[in-house]
Design an enzyme around this catalytic site. Structure first.
Site, mmCIF file in Angstrom:
data_model
loop_
_atom_site.group_PDB
_atom_site.id
_atom_site.type_symbol
_atom_site.label_atom_id
_atom_site.label_comp_id
_atom_site.label_asym_id
_atom_site.label_seq_id
_atom_site.Cartn_x
_atom_site.Cartn_y
_atom_site.Cartn_z
ATOM 1 N N GLN A 58 110.233 30.261 8.819
ATOM 2 C CA GLN A 58 108.918 29.655 8.551
ATOM 3 C C GLN A 58 108.612 28.483 9.486
ATOM 4 O O GLN A 58 107.847 27.576 9.131
ATOM 5 C CB GLN A 58 108.844 29.205 7.087
ATOM 6 C CG GLN A 58 108.737 30.353 6.088
ATOM 7 C CD GLN A 58 107.387 31.062 6.165
ATOM 8 O OE1 GLN A 58 106.370 30.496 6.546
ATOM 9 N NE2 GLN A 58 107.362 32.341 5.794
ATOM 10 N N SER A 59 109.173 28.488 10.667
ATOM 11 C CA SER A 59 108.994 27.363 11.597
ATOM 12 C C SER A 59 107.535 27.063 11.914
ATOM 13 O O SER A 59 106.784 27.938 12.374
ATOM 14 C CB SER A 59 109.728 27.698 12.901
ATOM 15 O OG SER A 59 109.338 26.822 13.935
ATOM 16 N N ASN A 60 107.136 25.816 11.703
ATOM 17 C CA ASN A 60 105.795 25.369 12.119
ATOM 18 C C ASN A 60 105.698 25.325 13.636
ATOM 19 O O ASN A 60 104.656 25.620 14.210
ATOM 20 C CB ASN A 60 105.519 23.948 11.600
ATOM 21 C CG ASN A 60 105.508 23.872 10.093
ATOM 22 O OD1 ASN A 60 104.840 24.658 9.429
ATOM 23 N ND2 ASN A 60 106.260 22.936 9.530
#
Ligand SMILES: *Cc1c(COP(=O)(O)O)cnc(C)c1O
Length: 328
Positions: free
Chosen positions: A75-77
């Site tokens: 879920q890396s921004n």
């Protein structure tokens, strides 16, 4: 000596971002607190990676790259914002994401797809394994006449950190009486840039990084700041107290902390601002707890940098203390 504006930079976001007084929160906690709204920087749901990418992608373009790689958790921004910015620049984007955390097609993974990025999951906890996979694809692409460049996790290189030197410059104009600047520290580039920027534009102002992971930030951040200073031929001599690191990790990196949920709710309900449970919610809860303990000496304003991250609200639960834990 140079200013960051003198280095090649692409105008990917809308800057300067606003710096707004949190009226109700300030009244409740007895201290003027401003929010530097880097969540409102005009790309996707905003976030701190855009300032870094303005420098990193300019560098990639100047080197003739047509493809950009980066990495992070599922879920890396940072990965999502790299996908968004690369798409706008017409660059191919390949995300090598750790097969860790929420891997369903929601939150940032949904956005990665929307931005046309290619996602490759790598089942590892070790970034060295991921960088090996990048080298392999880079070699394959170069045989086909393409050129790729790899942006490290979080975009936290000395060059990327220059984005936060510019942010400090904006804060100096918008809130010149600031006494403390606070941000989340995940890979350290944001705090490093703010630290160098405070030295340049806001002498005497202290920077606090709220650590949301267990990396050795007391070494990483000053080193990144020194390397960023070297890019600008700026002197940097740090004094005791210029940078303070306070951990607020909760159950672990990427895992929402039930004790933070009331602070996230308070911000939403008093100010209409969204914080996320992985970065800004933890950093904000940590900030208010430190404020109560008298950590922020003086009586001048505190500027909390909103580094984005709200898309996590659509991927994971906001747990409450005492409630049974729900699988993310
Ligand atoms: C990446 C990130 C951070 C941490 O910034 P670093 O420069 O990696 O320390 C903070 N908040 C959000 C929302 C992020 O995505």
């Amino acid at each position: 000596m140079r200013e960051p504006q003198e280095l090649p930079k692409l105008p990917l976001g809308l800057f300067p971002t606003p710096c707004c007084l949190l009226k109700s929160i300030s009244a409740r906690y007895g201290r003027r607190i401003f929010l530097k709204r880097d969540d409102l920087c005009g790309v996707a749901f905003g976030g701190n990676k855009v300032r870094k990418l303005q420098f990193l992608l300019a560098d990639a373009k100047n080197k003739g790259c047509d493809t950009v790689f980066t990495t992070g958790a599922a879920q890396s921004n940072h990965a999502m914002l790299t996908a968004a910015c690369a798409a706008r620049l017409g660059m191919r984007c390949v995300l090598f994401l750790k097969a860790r955390g929420v891997m369903e097609r929601r939150g940032n993974l949904l956005l990665d797809e929307l931005f046309g990025a290619e996602v490759r999951f790598v089942d590892t906890d070790n970034y060295a394994v991921i960088y090996d996979a990048m080298v392999e694809l880079d070699e394959e692409l170069s045989r086909q006449g393409h050129k790729s460049c790899a942006i490290p996790v979080g975009g936290s290189t000395p060059l990327g950190s220059l984005g936060y030197v510019e942010c400090a410059d904006e804060i100096a104009r918008q809130c010149p009486s600031v006494e403390h600047i606070v941000c989340a520290a995940g890979s350290g580039g944001t705090a490093a840039g703010l630290l160098l920027g405070a030295k340049m534009y806001l002498p005497g102002v202290k920077v606090t990084g709220i650590a949301v992971d267990t990396d050795p930030f007391a070494d990483i951040i000053p080193q990144l700041a020194a390397d960023a200073a070297a890019l600008l031929d700026q002197p940097l001599s740090l004094e005791e107290g210029d940078l303070r690191i306070a951990p607020h990790i909760g159950p672990g990196y990427g895992q929402p902390n039930p004790a933070d949920t009331p602070y996230i709710e308070e911000m939403a309900r008093l100010e209409g601002v969204l914080l996320d449970p992985v970065y800004t919610g933890k950093a904000w809860a940590g900030t208010l707890e430190l404020l109560r303990k008298g950590f922020f000496n003086g009586s001048g304003p505190i500027v909390f940098v909103h580094t984005g991250g709200a898309s996590a609200l659509f991927a994971m639960d906001l747990p409450h203390e005492g409630a049974p834990a729900q699988e993310a």
